[in-house]
Motif scaffolding. Structure first.
Motif, PDB file in Angstrom:
ATOM      1  N   VAL A  22       3.063  15.828   2.179  1.00 20.67           N
ATOM      2  CA  VAL A  22       1.691  16.139   2.623  1.00 20.67           C
ATOM      3  C   VAL A  22       0.640  15.046   2.153  1.00 20.67           C
ATOM      4  O   VAL A  22      -0.080  14.566   2.786  1.00 20.67           O
ATOM      5  N   ALA A  23       0.794  15.185   0.854  1.00 16.99           N
ATOM      6  CA  ALA A  23      -0.176  14.149   0.229  1.00 16.99           C
ATOM      7  C   ALA A  23      -0.133  12.826   0.597  1.00 16.99           C
ATOM      8  O   ALA A  23      -1.194  12.178   0.669  1.00 16.99           O
ATOM      9  N   ARG A  24       1.106  12.553   0.577  1.00 17.42           N
ATOM     10  CA  ARG A  24       1.437  10.894   1.025  1.00 17.42           C
ATOM     11  C   ARG A  24       0.858  10.590   2.410  1.00 17.42           C
ATOM     12  O   ARG A  24       0.076   9.876   2.931  1.00 17.42           O
ATOM     13  N   THR A  25       0.865  11.938   3.398  1.00 15.45           N
ATOM     14  CA  THR A  25       0.470  11.729   4.843  1.00 15.45           C
ATOM     15  C   THR A  25      -0.960  11.736   4.798  1.00 15.45           C
ATOM     16  O   THR A  25      -1.624  10.931   5.555  1.00 15.45           O
ATOM     17  N   ILE A  71      -7.124   6.920  -4.228  1.00  6.45           N
ATOM     18  CA  ILE A  71      -6.256   7.379  -3.247  1.00  6.45           C
ATOM     19  C   ILE A  71      -4.923   6.876  -3.897  1.00  6.45           C
ATOM     20  O   ILE A  71      -4.703   5.662  -3.837  1.00  6.45           O
ATOM     21  N   ARG A  72      -4.078   8.089  -3.847  1.00  5.69           N
ATOM     22  CA  ARG A  72      -2.737   7.779  -4.629  1.00  5.69           C
ATOM     23  C   ARG A  72      -1.627   8.484  -3.442  1.00  5.69           C
ATOM     24  O   ARG A  72      -1.881   9.088  -2.800  1.00  5.69           O
ATOM     25  N   GLY A  73      -0.230   7.915  -3.684  1.00  7.78           N
ATOM     26  CA  GLY A  73       0.729   8.651  -2.823  1.00  7.78           C
ATOM     27  C   GLY A  73       1.347   7.986  -1.744  1.00  7.78           C
ATOM     28  O   GLY A  73       2.425   8.112  -1.040  1.00  7.78           O
ATOM     29  N   VAL A  74       0.650   6.876  -1.294  1.00 11.73           N
ATOM     30  CA  VAL A  74       1.021   5.704  -0.357  1.00 11.73           C
ATOM     31  C   VAL A  74       2.197   4.996  -0.964  1.00 11.73           C
ATOM     32  O   VAL A  74       2.008   4.314  -1.965  1.00 11.73           O
ATOM     33  N   ASP A  75       3.534   4.868  -0.112  1.00 11.76           N
ATOM     34  CA  ASP A  75       4.476   4.012  -0.822  1.00 11.76           C
ATOM     35  C   ASP A  75       3.801   2.336  -0.690  1.00 11.76           C
ATOM     36  O   ASP A  75       2.915   2.034  -0.083  1.00 11.76           O
ATOM     37  N   LYS A  76       4.577   1.819  -1.491  1.00  7.57           N
ATOM     38  CA  LYS A  76       4.119   0.511  -1.983  1.00  7.57           C
ATOM     39  C   LYS A  76       4.068  -0.382  -0.676  1.00  7.57           C
ATOM     40  O   LYS A  76       3.027  -1.102  -0.563  1.00  7.57           O
ATOM     41  N   LYS A  77       5.100  -0.588   0.149  1.00  8.50           N
ATOM     42  CA  LYS A  77       5.060  -1.343   1.352  1.00  8.50           C
ATOM     43  C   LYS A  77       3.978  -0.994   2.070  1.00  8.50           C
ATOM     44  O   LYS A  77       3.256  -1.903   2.598  1.00  8.50           O
ATOM     45  N   THR A  78       3.921   0.205   2.539  1.00  6.68           N
ATOM     46  CA  THR A  78       2.674   0.759   3.504  1.00  6.68           C
ATOM     47  C   THR A  78       1.407   0.201   2.818  1.00  6.68           C
ATOM     48  O   THR A  78       0.580  -0.154   3.594  1.00  6.68           O
TER      49      THR A  78
END
Length: 402
Positions: A117-120, A160-167
């Motif tokens: 959810v946090a990543r989204t 902002i944290r939590g997004v995968d490295k590639k994205t």
């Protein structure tokens, strides 16, 4: 744990066993004391395991530990328990660890869901920031506010944290490209603006030069109209750079002020002169209007002749008073002329003294015109010509009447 024999035993040869549901298992050897002391020693080791399990459980339930790490710890302890050299309730502790494993799995799943959810949410926030930056890069013209907003977006981006490295890397490339595009567009705008300002400065320098050239003019009406036109051109022209605009404006205003100040001084002096002339003519007119023409037509004629000369010598009066003053003067002249006509009819042309006086006045008017022409005074010439024409007209009318 006071009754160690409930969970283990020591053989006569010193071999130590722990009791489990699957049977007794060798956990060590004890030769240093009594069997009870041996069981107590291995029970303390079991107690250390229980303490470690208590700690893992407490941290897991409080949320202080990462559920995945807690699950790893539970699995490690469960594996160690099968070969642990301890005496205690192995089966009870194993069951407890199984329950903790289930709880850890549940909390790890919740943590994974929360992270998703946090990543989204983080992905949505960064995507929204990128889209806003791209819109600013493509459309914004409020350069300062837009630049400040891009800095704010960058500061927010870093939190902002939590997004995968590639994205995250792909989004960053879009943001960096938008920021660079805005910087290039802003630079091109100000480069164009600088060119326009230089052109505006050149145009306004020409306006200033013309205004300064007119500041000493005495062509009051023409120059005033031209300065008004220059002001309109100034307002219609684009602005130059701030310092140049201010400097040129000060010169432009100074040139205008110099001209209009001089004009005001001249007009004030002229108005004072015209006011004095008005007072002179009003006094002359009052004197002529008070003459008793019927009692002494000849004397009235003489008074009028003297007054005409004084009237023309008095000069110009304020425009707003000229018309009414002229009407009164013509009425006074007409009153004396009518009286003279009546007197002329009573005498022969040869003996009529008034005709002689009028001929003398015509001669004097001709002399006055000659003097004005010799002096080259345009105003006096014009006034003398008007006076001569008027006297000749009166003389002709008088001669016809006789």
């Amino acid at each position: 744990m006071n009754d160690w024999t409930a969970f283990g035993r020591v053989d006569a040869d010193g071999t130590v066993y722990v009791k489990t549901a699957e049977g007794d298992r060798v956990v060590g050897s004890w030769q240093a004391g009594t069997p009870e002391e041996g069981l107590a020693h291995f029970a303390r080791r079991f107690d250390d395991l229980v303490t470690e399990v208590d700690l893992v459980e407490a941290r897991l339930k409080s949320g202080a530990a990462d559920a995945s790490h807690s699950l790893s710890s539970v699995k490690r302890l469960r594996t160690q328990l099968d070969e642990a050299h301890v005496v205690g309730d192995i089966d009870g502790l194993a069951a407890r660890l199984e329950r903790l494993a289930g709880l850890a799995e549940e909390k790890a799943g919740e943590a994974r869901a929360a992270r998703e959810v946090a990543r989204t949410e983080a992905l949505a926030r960064k995507t929204a920031l990128v889209e806003e930056a791209e819109k600013i890069a493509a459309e914004a013209t409020g350069w300062k506010s837009a630049g400040d907003r891009l800095k704010e977006i960058l500061d927010e981006w870093k939190t902002i944290r939590g997004v995968d490295k590639k994205t995250d890397g792909e989004l960053w490339k879009r943001f960096a490209a938008a920021r660079d595009g805005f910087t290039r567009r802003r630079g091109a705008h100000f480069a164009t603006l600088d060119g326009q300002r230089k052109q505006a400065q050149t145009a306004k320098e020409e306006l200033v030069k013309e205004a300064e050239g007119l500041s000493d003019s005495t062509e009051w009406s023409t120059t005033a109209n031209r300065l008004k036109e220059l002001m309109a051109e100034w307002k219609a022209a684009p602005r130059a750079a701030k310092e140049a605009e201010q400097r040129l404006w000060e010169r432009f205003r100074a040139a205008q002020d110099a001209f209009f100040t001089r004009r005001s001084e001249v007009f004030s002096a002229r108005d004072a002169e015209y006011q004095g002339n008005l007072e002179k003519k009003q006094a002359i007119l009052a004197e002529i209007e008070a003459v008793d023409v019927d009692a002494d037509p000849r004397g009235a004629q003489n008074r009028l002749r003297d007054a005409q000369a004084a009237w023309h010598d008095a000069g110009r009066v304020p425009r707003e008073a000229a018309a009414s003053l002229d009407r009164r003067w013509r009425a006074a002249e007409e009153r004396i002329r009518v009286a003279m006509d009546s007197a002329w009819r009573k005498t022969s042309p040869q003996d009529n003294p008034l005709l002689r006086q009028m001929r003398d006045q015509v001669a004097e008017a001709e002399q006055r015109l000659a003097r004005a022409q010799a002096a080259g005074d345009a105003r006096r010439i014009k006034e003398a010509e008007q006076a001569l024409a008027s006297k000749k007209q009166f003389l002709a009318l008088a001669e016809q009447a006789n």
